[in-house]
Design a protein around this motif. Structure first.
Motif, PDB file in Angstrom:
ATOM      1  N   THR A   1       0.814  -1.228   0.000  1.00  0.00           N
ATOM      2  CA  THR A   1       0.000   0.000   0.000  1.00  0.00           C
ATOM      3  C   THR A   1       0.843   1.271   0.000  1.00  0.00           C
ATOM      4  O   THR A   1       0.346   2.342  -0.346  1.00  0.00           O
ATOM      5  CB  THR A   1      -0.946   0.033   1.212  1.00  0.00           C
ATOM      6  N   ARG A   2       2.113   1.173   0.353  1.00  0.00           N
ATOM      7  CA  ARG A   2       2.973   2.360   0.350  1.00  0.00           C
ATOM      8  C   ARG A   2       3.126   2.925  -1.063  1.00  0.00           C
ATOM      9  O   ARG A   2       3.435   4.102  -1.234  1.00  0.00           O
ATOM     10  CB  ARG A   2       4.348   2.024   0.928  1.00  0.00           C
ATOM     11  N   ALA A   3       2.910   2.063  -2.068  1.00  0.00           N
ATOM     12  CA  ALA A   3       3.064   2.507  -3.462  1.00  0.00           C
ATOM     13  C   ALA A   3       1.939   3.440  -3.893  1.00  0.00           C
ATOM     14  O   ALA A   3       1.969   3.966  -5.007  1.00  0.00           O
ATOM     15  CB  ALA A   3       3.129   1.291  -4.383  1.00  0.00           C
ATOM     16  N   LYS A   4       0.931   3.637  -3.022  1.00  0.00           N
ATOM     17  CA  LYS A   4      -0.131   4.609  -3.314  1.00  0.00           C
ATOM     18  C   LYS A   4       0.295   6.023  -2.956  1.00  0.00           C
ATOM     19  O   LYS A   4      -0.155   6.990  -3.569  1.00  0.00           O
ATOM     20  CB  LYS A   4      -1.399   4.303  -2.495  1.00  0.00           C
ATOM     21  N   ALA A   5       1.139   6.126  -1.946  1.00  0.00           N
ATOM     22  CA  ALA A   5       1.506   7.436  -1.399  1.00  0.00           C
ATOM     23  C   ALA A   5       2.235   8.301  -2.425  1.00  0.00           C
ATOM     24  O   ALA A   5       3.175   7.840  -3.081  1.00  0.00           O
ATOM     25  CB  ALA A   5       2.382   7.247  -0.163  1.00  0.00           C
ATOM     26  N   HIS A   6       1.758   9.530  -2.580  1.00  0.00           N
ATOM     27  CA  HIS A   6       2.411  10.502  -3.470  1.00  0.00           C
ATOM     28  C   HIS A   6       2.550   9.978  -4.902  1.00  0.00           C
ATOM     29  O   HIS A   6       3.516  10.316  -5.603  1.00  0.00           O
ATOM     30  CB  HIS A   6       3.798  10.877  -2.916  1.00  0.00           C
ATOM     31  N   ALA A   7       1.595   9.145  -5.338  1.00  0.00           N
ATOM     32  CA  ALA A   7       1.694   8.491  -6.648  1.00  0.00           C
ATOM     33  C   ALA A   7       1.832   9.488  -7.799  1.00  0.00           C
ATOM     34  O   ALA A   7       2.671   9.316  -8.685  1.00  0.00           O
ATOM     35  CB  ALA A   7       0.476   7.589  -6.874  1.00  0.00           C
ATOM     36  N   GLU A   8       1.009  10.527  -7.792  1.00  0.00           N
ATOM     37  CA  GLU A   8       1.070  11.502  -8.882  1.00  0.00           C
ATOM     38  C   GLU A   8       2.416  12.221  -8.897  1.00  0.00           C
ATOM     39  O   GLU A   8       2.980  12.490  -9.970  1.00  0.00           O
ATOM     40  CB  GLU A   8      -0.068  12.514  -8.752  1.00  0.00           C
ATOM     41  N   LEU A   9       2.931  12.514  -7.733  1.00  0.00           N
ATOM     42  CA  LEU A   9       4.224  13.196  -7.635  1.00  0.00           C
ATOM     43  C   LEU A   9       5.330  12.301  -8.194  1.00  0.00           C
ATOM     44  O   LEU A   9       6.249  12.789  -8.870  1.00  0.00           O
ATOM     45  CB  LEU A   9       4.516  13.553  -6.182  1.00  0.00           C
ATOM     46  N   VAL A  10       5.247  11.011  -7.904  1.00  0.00           N
ATOM     47  CA  VAL A  10       6.257  10.072  -8.405  1.00  0.00           C
ATOM     48  C   VAL A  10       6.282  10.078  -9.933  1.00  0.00           C
ATOM     49  O   VAL A  10       7.358  10.129 -10.553  1.00  0.00           O
ATOM     50  CB  VAL A  10       5.985   8.642  -7.885  1.00  0.00           C
ATOM     51  N   LEU A  11       5.121  10.042 -10.582  1.00  0.00           N
ATOM     52  CA  LEU A  11       5.090  10.061 -12.039  1.00  0.00           C
ATOM     53  C   LEU A  11       5.547  11.409 -12.590  1.00  0.00           C
ATOM     54  O   LEU A  11       6.093  11.470 -13.700  1.00  0.00           O
ATOM     55  CB  LEU A  11       3.685   9.739 -12.552  1.00  0.00           C
ATOM     56  N   THR A  12       5.335  12.471 -11.819  1.00  0.00           N
ATOM     57  CA  THR A  12       5.765  13.800 -12.265  1.00  0.00           C
ATOM     58  C   THR A  12       7.281  13.872 -12.393  1.00  0.00           C
ATOM     59  O   THR A  12       7.810  14.703 -13.141  1.00  0.00           O
ATOM     60  CB  THR A  12       5.259  14.882 -11.288  1.00  0.00           C
ATOM     61  N   MET A  13       8.016  12.995 -11.696  1.00  0.00           N
ATOM     62  CA  MET A  13       9.475  12.972 -11.818  1.00  0.00           C
ATOM     63  C   MET A  13       9.910  12.695 -13.253  1.00  0.00           C
ATOM     64  O   MET A  13      11.044  12.991 -13.636  1.00  0.00           O
ATOM     65  CB  MET A  13      10.074  11.895 -10.902  1.00  0.00           C
ATOM     66  N   PHE A  14       8.996  12.121 -14.057  1.00  0.00           N
ATOM     67  CA  PHE A  14       9.337  11.771 -15.433  1.00  0.00           C
ATOM     68  C   PHE A  14       8.643  12.699 -16.440  1.00  0.00           C
ATOM     69  O   PHE A  14       8.478  12.352 -17.603  1.00  0.00           O
ATOM     70  CB  PHE A  14       8.970  10.315 -15.682  1.00  0.00           C
ATOM     71  N   SER A  15       8.261  13.874 -15.974  1.00  0.00           N
ATOM     72  CA  SER A  15       7.624  14.863 -16.834  1.00  0.00           C
ATOM     73  C   SER A  15       8.580  15.318 -17.939  1.00  0.00           C
ATOM     74  O   SER A  15       9.801  15.334 -17.759  1.00  0.00           O
ATOM     75  CB  SER A  15       7.199  16.084 -15.999  1.00  0.00           C
ATOM     76  N   SER A  16       8.022  15.690 -19.095  1.00  0.00           N
ATOM     77  CA  SER A  16       8.847  16.208 -20.195  1.00  0.00           C
ATOM     78  C   SER A  16       9.346  17.621 -19.897  1.00  0.00           C
ATOM     79  O   SER A  16      10.278  18.098 -20.541  1.00  0.00           O
ATOM     80  CB  SER A  16       8.044  16.209 -21.494  1.00  0.00           C
ATOM     81  N   ASP A  17       8.733  18.277 -18.923  1.00  0.00           N
ATOM     82  CA  ASP A  17       9.178  19.600 -18.485  1.00  0.00           C
ATOM     83  C   ASP A  17      10.326  19.403 -17.490  1.00  0.00           C
ATOM     84  O   ASP A  17      10.124  18.917 -16.374  1.00  0.00           O
ATOM     85  CB  ASP A  17       8.020  20.350 -17.817  1.00  0.00           C
ATOM     86  N   ALA A  18      11.528  19.775 -17.904  1.00  0.00           N
ATOM     87  CA  ALA A  18      12.723  19.509 -17.102  1.00  0.00           C
ATOM     88  C   ALA A  18      12.646  20.094 -15.698  1.00  0.00           C
ATOM     89  O   ALA A  18      13.029  19.436 -14.720  1.00  0.00           O
ATOM     90  CB  ALA A  18      13.961  20.052 -17.823  1.00  0.00           C
ATOM     91  N   GLN A  19      12.165  21.317 -15.571  1.00  0.00           N
ATOM     92  CA  GLN A  19      12.111  21.952 -14.258  1.00  0.00           C
ATOM     93  C   GLN A  19      11.077  21.286 -13.368  1.00  0.00           C
ATOM     94  O   GLN A  19      11.316  21.042 -12.178  1.00  0.00           O
ATOM     95  CB  GLN A  19      11.799  23.447 -14.397  1.00  0.00           C
ATOM     96  N   VAL A  20       9.921  20.985 -13.935  1.00  0.00           N
ATOM     97  CA  VAL A  20       8.869  20.306 -13.172  1.00  0.00           C
ATOM     98  C   VAL A  20       9.368  18.948 -12.693  1.00  0.00           C
ATOM     99  O   VAL A  20       9.173  18.561 -11.529  1.00  0.00           O
ATOM    100  CB  VAL A  20       7.600  20.137 -14.037  1.00  0.00           C
ATOM    101  N   ALA A  21      10.040  18.220 -13.580  1.00  0.00           N
ATOM    102  CA  ALA A  21      10.569  16.900 -13.224  1.00  0.00           C
ATOM    103  C   ALA A  21      11.622  17.013 -12.128  1.00  0.00           C
ATOM    104  O   ALA A  21      11.631  16.234 -11.167  1.00  0.00           O
ATOM    105  CB  ALA A  21      11.155  16.222 -14.460  1.00  0.00           C
ATOM    106  N   SER A  22      12.508  17.999 -12.258  1.00  0.00           N
ATOM    107  CA  SER A  22      13.580  18.190 -11.282  1.00  0.00           C
ATOM    108  C   SER A  22      13.009  18.508  -9.898  1.00  0.00           C
ATOM    109  O   SER A  22      13.460  17.956  -8.880  1.00  0.00           O
ATOM    110  CB  SER A  22      14.509  19.313 -11.742  1.00  0.00           C
ATOM    111  N   ASP A  23      12.019  19.393  -9.854  1.00  0.00           N
ATOM    112  CA  ASP A  23      11.397  19.746  -8.570  1.00  0.00           C
ATOM    113  C   ASP A  23      10.734  18.522  -7.934  1.00  0.00           C
ATOM    114  O   ASP A  23      10.820  18.323  -6.713  1.00  0.00           O
ATOM    115  CB  ASP A  23      10.353  20.845  -8.783  1.00  0.00           C
ATOM    116  N   ALA A  24      10.089  17.704  -8.772  1.00  0.00           N
ATOM    117  CA  ALA A  24       9.406  16.513  -8.259  1.00  0.00           C
ATOM    118  C   ALA A  24      10.409  15.511  -7.704  1.00  0.00           C
ATOM    119  O   ALA A  24      10.173  14.894  -6.653  1.00  0.00           O
ATOM    120  CB  ALA A  24       8.572  15.870  -9.370  1.00  0.00           C
ATOM    121  N   VAL A  25      11.537  15.362  -8.378  1.00  0.00           N
ATOM    122  CA  VAL A  25      12.574  14.426  -7.909  1.00  0.00           C
ATOM    123  C   VAL A  25      13.053  14.825  -6.521  1.00  0.00           C
ATOM    124  O   VAL A  25      13.173  13.980  -5.617  1.00  0.00           O
ATOM    125  CB  VAL A  25      13.762  14.388  -8.890  1.00  0.00           C
TER     126      VAL A  25
END
Length: 275
Positions: A184-208
């Protein structure tokens, strides 16, 4: 396969997944298991490995193909596999008759054990695609074949993370995974985790950086992968700048590549030419 330099087997499947119905291909899957290869059996398609991730047209085609392949997978039976020569088939069937299953299949032997392990291996590599699609029915079938509910893709992201982020916590696909015992831990912050792979470099970097501060072991591989992907993109940008007509731009690019350390290794030829 027996060579120490061989670390796994790539099973190339066409649109009809015909390799799954050929006895030699099944036998190679058996040998991969028997020899305990590090990377095991990697299922590959004309659009790339089914466990890889992408957002382009080819990945959409692969996702559709996986659904078809998964339906064909239900029909796989080693004892019905075909061979060009009957004597080959006889020898192979003799070789696998004493195979003992492992883990959840330790009560099985021979063709039954190999059938079950092969289906589970292929189904497991399709788990993240099925979760991304929100395909609850095929996820359920994959789990019935004993696929691991927590199987990560090449980025280190789990099916439950995809299902939660893309379809919501109450979606049927998410519920299927939770019911099957997914962590169940894989539910936590799920959207943020996928945002790490955004095509927007800055958005991805902030999410990482945000995910990294969570210090959740379950996402450690995903964080590392995201950082590597970002470094690769930065290298590509700086390599382009190395060919700028202005010397100052080229120097700036060279310094930027130096700061990227080992990630900049592929840029060495371009850097040498620029110097």
């Amino acid at each position: 396969l027996s060579s120490k330099g061989c670390r796994g087997t790539v099973l190339n499947l066409n649109r009809m997944a015909s390799a799954l119905f050929r006895v030699w291909c099944v036998y190679e899957a058996y040998l991969t298991h028997l020899l305990g290869k590090e990377y095991g059996l990697v299922v590959n398609t004309c659009q790339g490995p089914i466990s890889s991730v992408g957002n382009d047209l080819s990945s959409c085609e692969r996702d559709l193909w996986v659904v078809l392949m998964f339906q064909l997978l239900q029909e796989v039976d080693v004892e019905k596999a075909q061979a060009t020569k009957d004597e080959d088939r006889t020898k192979i069937m003799t070789a696998i008759k004493d195979l003992r299953g492992q883990g959840e299949f330790d009560h099985m032997v021979g063709a039954q054990a190999l059938n079950s392990m092969l289906k589970a291996t292929v189904a497991e590599q399709a788990m993240c695609i099925l979760a991304r699609q929100g395909n609850a029915d095929l996820l359920r079938k994959a789990l019935e074949l004993r696929a691991n509910a927590d199987a990560e893709d090449v980025r280190g992201v789990r099916p439950l993370t995809y299902a939660t982020a893309l379809h919501g916590e109450h979606h049927a696909a998410t519920r299927v995974l939770l019911t099957s015992g997914a962590d169940t831990r894989a539910k936590a912050h799920a959207e943020l985790v996928l945002t790490m792979f955004s095509s927007d470099a800055q958005v991805a970097s902030d999410a990482v950086e945000e995910v990294a501060t969570l210090q959740m072991y379950i996402y450690s591989k995903a964080v590392e992968t995201a950082r590597n992907e970002q470094a690769t993109r930065r290298v590509a940008t700086q390599v382009s700048a190395l060919h700028d007509p202005l010397p100052a731009i080229r120097v700036e690019a060279a310094n930027a590549l130096r700061s990227l350390g080992q990630h900049a290794a592929p840029a060495v030829p371009d850097l040498a030419a620029a110097l």
